[in-house]
Design an enzyme around this catalytic site. Structure first.
Site, PDB file in Angstrom:
ATOM      1  N   GLY A 277       0.847  -1.188   0.000  1.00 24.31           N
ATOM      2  CA  GLY A 277       0.000   0.000   0.000  1.00 24.31           C
ATOM      3  C   GLY A 277       0.881   1.234   0.000  1.00 24.31           C
ATOM      4  O   GLY A 277       1.039   1.938  -0.996  1.00 24.31           O
ATOM      5  N   ARG A 278       1.528   1.437   1.150  1.00 26.47           N
ATOM      6  CA  ARG A 278       2.315   2.648   1.367  1.00 26.47           C
ATOM      7  C   ARG A 278       3.369   2.881   0.286  1.00 26.47           C
ATOM      8  O   ARG A 278       3.548   4.006  -0.176  1.00 26.47           O
ATOM      9  CB  ARG A 278       3.008   2.529   2.736  1.00 26.47           C
ATOM     10  CG  ARG A 278       3.677   3.775   3.236  1.00 26.47           C
ATOM     11  CD  ARG A 278       4.493   3.482   4.502  1.00 26.47           C
ATOM     12  NE  ARG A 278       3.751   2.770   5.524  1.00 26.47           N
ATOM     13  CZ  ARG A 278       3.086   3.348   6.525  1.00 26.47           C
ATOM     14  NH1 ARG A 278       3.098   4.657   6.644  1.00 26.47           N
ATOM     15  NH2 ARG A 278       2.433   2.621   7.415  1.00 26.47           N
ATOM     16  N   TYR A 318       1.029   8.590  15.353  1.00 29.06           N
ATOM     17  CA  TYR A 318       2.222   7.737  15.395  1.00 29.06           C
ATOM     18  C   TYR A 318       3.502   8.526  15.681  1.00 29.06           C
ATOM     19  O   TYR A 318       4.589   7.957  15.597  1.00 29.06           O
ATOM     20  CB  TYR A 318       2.440   7.038  14.043  1.00 29.06           C
ATOM     21  CG  TYR A 318       1.257   6.337  13.426  1.00 29.06           C
ATOM     22  CD1 TYR A 318       0.668   5.232  14.058  1.00 29.06           C
ATOM     23  CD2 TYR A 318       0.761   6.738  12.199  1.00 29.06           C
ATOM     24  CE1 TYR A 318      -0.395   4.572  13.455  1.00 29.06           C
ATOM     25  CE2 TYR A 318      -0.303   6.080  11.591  1.00 29.06           C
ATOM     26  CZ  TYR A 318      -0.873   4.995  12.231  1.00 29.06           C
ATOM     27  OH  TYR A 318      -1.911   4.346  11.637  1.00 29.06           O
ATOM     28  N   CYS A 346      -8.236  22.360  18.562  1.00 28.96           N
ATOM     29  CA  CYS A 346      -8.016  22.664  19.981  1.00 28.96           C
ATOM     30  C   CYS A 346      -7.450  21.479  20.739  1.00 28.96           C
ATOM     31  O   CYS A 346      -8.094  20.948  21.655  1.00 28.96           O
ATOM     32  CB  CYS A 346      -9.327  23.107  20.605  1.00 28.96           C
ATOM     33  SG  CYS A 346     -10.072  24.414  19.648  1.00 28.96           S
ATOM     34  N   GLU A 347      -6.294  21.003  20.325  1.00 33.41           N
ATOM     35  CA  GLU A 347      -5.582  19.947  21.035  1.00 33.41           C
ATOM     36  C   GLU A 347      -4.099  20.179  20.804  1.00 33.41           C
ATOM     37  O   GLU A 347      -3.698  20.458  19.672  1.00 33.41           O
ATOM     38  CB  GLU A 347      -5.910  18.557  20.453  1.00 33.41           C
ATOM     39  CG  GLU A 347      -7.336  18.154  20.598  1.00 33.41           C
ATOM     40  CD  GLU A 347      -7.523  16.640  20.469  1.00 33.41           C
ATOM     41  OE1 GLU A 347      -6.552  15.892  20.689  1.00 33.41           O
ATOM     42  OE2 GLU A 347      -8.644  16.247  20.157  1.00 33.41           O
TER      43      GLU A 347
END
Ligand SMILES: *Cc1c(COP(=O)(O)O)cnc(C)c1O
Length: 421
Positions: A277-278, A318, A346-347
C-alpha cells in the site's frame, strides 16, 4: 523517486504548478501524481518478474475511486479489509477474482457480499472466522477459497502501532499451531484451502524480518503439503517502508525485496501475491496547506496552518515524520529558522512538527507535506466540523478534483433530529 519537483521556483506535481492547483481548488488539499503511482507499481512488477504473481494494492492506504481505477488499469488486484472497501473496488471496475479480503473481524454480511460478488480469496485469521465462513459459504452453495494468515512471531522493527507479526499481536494464528488449524480448515465443508498468508507489519525499513518470516512460510508450505494440503498460493503481505525523511533514510528497494522473495519462496512453484500500500501511494501524494498566521511565542515561532490533525493524523497518532517544504522555493542561501508547525484544532496533539527548520514563511504562504499519499486522506475526519479536504489527481499537465470538498450544509444535514424534538 517521485514527480514532485521545483520548476521555475515553484513546486510542481508532474507538469502542474501546485500553486495553480491551490488557486483553483483552495487549501488545504491532497494532490496525487499518476506517474508516481505507475512508477511504484512498475517497480514491484519488475521485482517479481519471472514469478507467477499478482500485486494486490492495499486499498486501505488510499481508496479514492480514481486511484483504484488507475491501479486496476495497470493490472493490479486489490487487498480489501472491509465490505466498504470491497464495494469501492467493485465500483472502480475491479473484478472479484482480483480481490483478496484481509482482516481479523469479517462479519457474516461482509462474507456474503464477497462470496456473492466474487472473490479471489479470503485471508482467514482465526478458527471462529473459519467456522463462520464455512457456514456462510455452505448456505450459499459455494466453497470459499482461503489462505490462513499465520503469525510467524517476527519483530518487524517498526512502530508499535503498525507491527503485526509478533506473537502478542492480534493478527493471524500462531505459526506453531498452523498444522492443526489447516486440519480444521480441510474438515470444513464450505472452505477450499489454497495457500498461506502472512503480513508482519507496515513501514518496514529492513529486509531481515521479511526474510525470517518468508523462510518460516517456506518451511510451513513443505509441512502442509506433506499433510496433504494443496498449497498453491502464497500471499506475502505488504509493509515495505518508504523514506519519509529523505535526508537520512534509504529503506530497501522493491528489487531487493523481490530478491528476498525469490530466495525464500521462489522455488516452491506457488503463485505469489503481495499487498503493498504505502510504497505505491505514499510518495505519490502531498498535502498542501496555507499559513493562516505566524505567531511569535515564548521562545518559539508557530506556523499555524489551515490543515490540521483531522486532515493528516499520522504525526499526532504515530509521532510520524513528514518532510515539510515551501511551495515557492526559497531564494538560494535563504536563512532557515525553526518553527513549530501546527493546525487550528483545539488539542496540543494537533502539531505536525516541532522546531522544524524552514526558510522564512509569511501569512498566506503555501506549505507542502511530502509522503502524504498513504494513510492520509483515508484516515481523515471532520473533527471540529472541518470539511474533508479535496483530493486532486495530476496526470502530465492536467489535473482533476477526484473528491470535492463538501459544503457545510452537506455536513450539517447529515445529522437528523429525533421525532420528539
Ligand atoms: C495494512 C496492510 C497492508 C499494507 O501495508 P503497507 O505498509 O501499506 O504496504 C497489506 N496487507 C495487510 C493485511 C494489511 O493490513
Amino acid at each position: 523517486m517521485d514527480h514532485f519537483l521545483y520548476k521555475d521556483g515553484v513546486l510542481h506535481a508532474e507538469d502542474v504548478s501546485v500553486a495553480d492547483i491551490a488557486a483553483s481548488v483552495g487549501t488545504p488539499f491532497y494532490a496525487y501524481s499518476t506517474a508516481t503511482l505507475t512508477r511504484h507499481f512498475q517497480l514491484f512488477e519488475d521485482a517479481l518478474s519471472g514469478l507467477d504473481h499478482l500485486i494486490c494494492f492495499a486499498m486501505k492506504s488510499n481508496s479514492n475511486q480514481a486511484i483504484i481505477a488507475h491501479m486496476a488499469a495497470l493490472g493490479a488486484g486489490m487487498d480489501v479489509v472491509s465490505g466498504g472497501e470491497y464495494l469501492r473496488a467493485k465500483a472502480a471496475g475491479v473484478p472479484g477474482e482480483k480481490i483478496v479480503f484481509s482482516g481479523i473481524g469479517k462479519t457474516e454480511a461482509e462474507m456474503r457480499l464477497a462470496l456473492e460478488g466474487g472473490i479471489r480469496q479470503f485471508n482467514v485469521e482465526s478458527e471462529p472466522e473459519m467456522e463462520r465462513l464455512s457456514r456462510v459459504a455452505t448456505s450459499l452453495g459455494v466453497a470459499a477459497p482461503i489462505t490462513v494468515r499465520v503469525n510467524p512471531d517476527v519483530d518487524a522493527k517498526t512502530h508499535e502501532k503498525i507491527a503485526t507479526g509478533r506473537k502478542e499481536d492480534k493478527f493471524g494464528i500462531p505459526i506453531a499451531r498452523a498444522r492443526e488449524v489447516y486440519a480444521l480448515a480441510a474438515s470444513l465443508p464450505g472452505l477450499e484451502v489454497i495457500g498461506i498468508d502472512v503480513h508482519i507489519g507496515s513501514q518496514l525499513t529492513e529486509l531481515e524480518p521479511f526474510e525470517t518470516a518468508y523462510t518460516k512460510v517456506a518451511d510451513l508450505t513443505a509441512q502442509l503439503r506433506a499433510d496433504g494440503h494443496e498449497i498453491s498460493r502464497l500471499d506475502l503481505g505488504g509493509g515495505l517502508g518508504i523514506p519519509y525523511e529523505r535526508s537520512n533514510s534509504a529503506p530497501p528497494l522493491p528489487i531487493e525485496y523481490g530478491e528476498v522473495i525469490k530466495r525464500t519462496v521462489g522455488h516452491l512453484g506457488c503463485e505469489i501475491e503481495i499487498e503493498p500500500g504505502r510504497l505505491i501511494s505514499g510518495n505519490a501524494g502531498i498535502l498542501v496547506a496555507s499559513t493562516i498566521y505566524v505567531k511569535h511565542g515564548e521562545g518559539r515561532d508557530f506556523l499555524i496552518l489551515d490543515a490540521a490533525m483531522n486532515d493528516l493524523i499520522r504525526p499526532a497518532m504515530y509521532g510520524a515524520y513528514h518532510d515539510i517544504i515551501p511551495v515557492v522555493e526559497a531564494a538560494p542561501g535563504a536563512e532557515q529558522s525553526p518553527y513549530d508547525i501546527v493546525g487550528p484544532v483545539c488539542e496540543s496533539g494537533d502539531t505536525f512538527a516541532k522546531q522544524r527548520n524552514l526558510p522564512p514563511v509569511g501569512e498566506g504562504d503555501l506549505i507542502a507535506f511530502r509522503s502524504a499519499g498513504a494513510y492520509g486522506a483515508v484516515m481523515s475526519s471532520e473533527y471540529n466540523t472541518r470539511p474533508l479536504i479535496p483530493e486532486v489527481l495530476v496526470h502530465g499537465d492536467q489535473f482533476a478534483v477526484i473528491r470535492a470538498r463538501p459544503s457545510f450544509d452537506d455536513m450539517i444535514n447529515r445529522d437528523t433530529l429525533p421525532e420528539w424534538m
